[in-house]
Scaffold this active site. Sequence first.
Site, PDB file in Angstrom:
ATOM      1  N   HIS A 249     -15.243  87.496  20.457  1.00  0.00           N
ATOM      2  CA  HIS A 249     -13.936  87.033  20.002  1.00  0.00           C
ATOM      3  C   HIS A 249     -12.874  87.908  20.655  1.00  0.00           C
ATOM      4  O   HIS A 249     -13.014  89.132  20.687  1.00  0.00           O
ATOM      5  CB  HIS A 249     -13.852  87.139  18.480  1.00  0.00           C
ATOM      6  N   ARG A 269      -3.119  83.164  16.618  1.00  0.00           N
ATOM      7  CA  ARG A 269      -2.610  82.554  17.852  1.00  0.00           C
ATOM      8  C   ARG A 269      -2.334  81.072  17.661  1.00  0.00           C
ATOM      9  O   ARG A 269      -1.393  80.520  18.240  1.00  0.00           O
ATOM     10  CB  ARG A 269      -3.603  82.785  18.993  1.00  0.00           C
TER      11      ARG A 269
END
Length: 390
Positions: A249, A269
């Site tokens: 990740h 995000r």
Amino acid sequence: MTDLERHSYDVLVIGAGGAGLRAAVEARESGLRVAIICKSLFGKAHTVMAEGGAAASMGNVNEKDSWMVHFRDTMRGGKFLSHFRMAELHAKEAPDRIWELETWGALFDRTKEGKISQRNFGGHEYPRLAHVGDRTGLELIRTMQQKIVALQQKDGRETGDMESGIKVFAELTITDILKENGKVSGAYGYWRETGAEVLFEAPAVVIATGGVGKTFKITSNSWEGTGDGHALALKAGANLVDMEFLQFHPTGMVWPPSVRGILVTESVRGEGGVLTNSLGERFMFKYIPEVFKDKYADNEAEADRWYVDQDNNRRPPELLPRDEVARAINTEVKSGRGSEHGGVFLDVSKRISAEIIKKRLPSMWHQFYELAGVDITKEAMEVGPTCHYV
């Protein structure tokens, strides 16, 4: 010598995360007696780390979405190395699994029209992630636990014994899959608290033990993720495939050292967070692969317009697939443009208000405030790649 504890079931499920519990439900509803083995406490699974949401092309936010677009996104994001049939089945069946979870009690966030809300995520062309704030995985596990208990209650009403059809063995580690005449016949393990050994007889064994994340120094995984299932399968004679495909990740915490690797959900995000290096440069525009250039903006102006007009602008490169973003961050740090503690900066405070951040990303706000002394409604987070899934 103490007597060996023995149990006999039709199906033995090793692992009590989302996959293991769903397998147990299917087996029990088919009339089979099921044992669920949980290495840790029941409900403490890495499924909880699926914080941002679960992908399903329901088209609740953008009606242009479909299983075919989801399939294409999956294949392209996997560099066309993904097993196409598995990717197809996933894309086709994901909406049914989300609706199924809802009928079992999952409380997903809603749109203004009352539909299940969906948010943007890396590698997905349309808003596709059904979510519960930034605690989606926790809700999935809660729902699956509730379903297991409901099945036990049903058995209790019918037989007088709630554990007659499905039983959870918590804090028990399996060390061997047993075979007889070349066929699986059960498993062998021990109680973690006492070391007492346990034998399970079962003609069918499901291995759903999660990944190998804890073999890496920096990981979002808890102590349980040590690849037990891979070892069990290999020792029993199974073939392991695609072992090189570990998912890193792109955004885990990097400071303080005690929390390094703890997940920073992709929904930060998805909600508008941008990545910058120590020079203040929004660097992801430099790392857009050729295959994605038709879908991702190559300048800040277009990337910013996308948040208000997604039909006529390309996506921000912060929403590229995870491997692309993780490699880009790693390159920036190794090139000397990283943060003080070896990461980069992720800032959502300039995009959405403090009120919305606390509503949509409550866990992230609390996590950074309590563990790092950072208020993400006012300042940037320091993030870096962390081993996440396999």
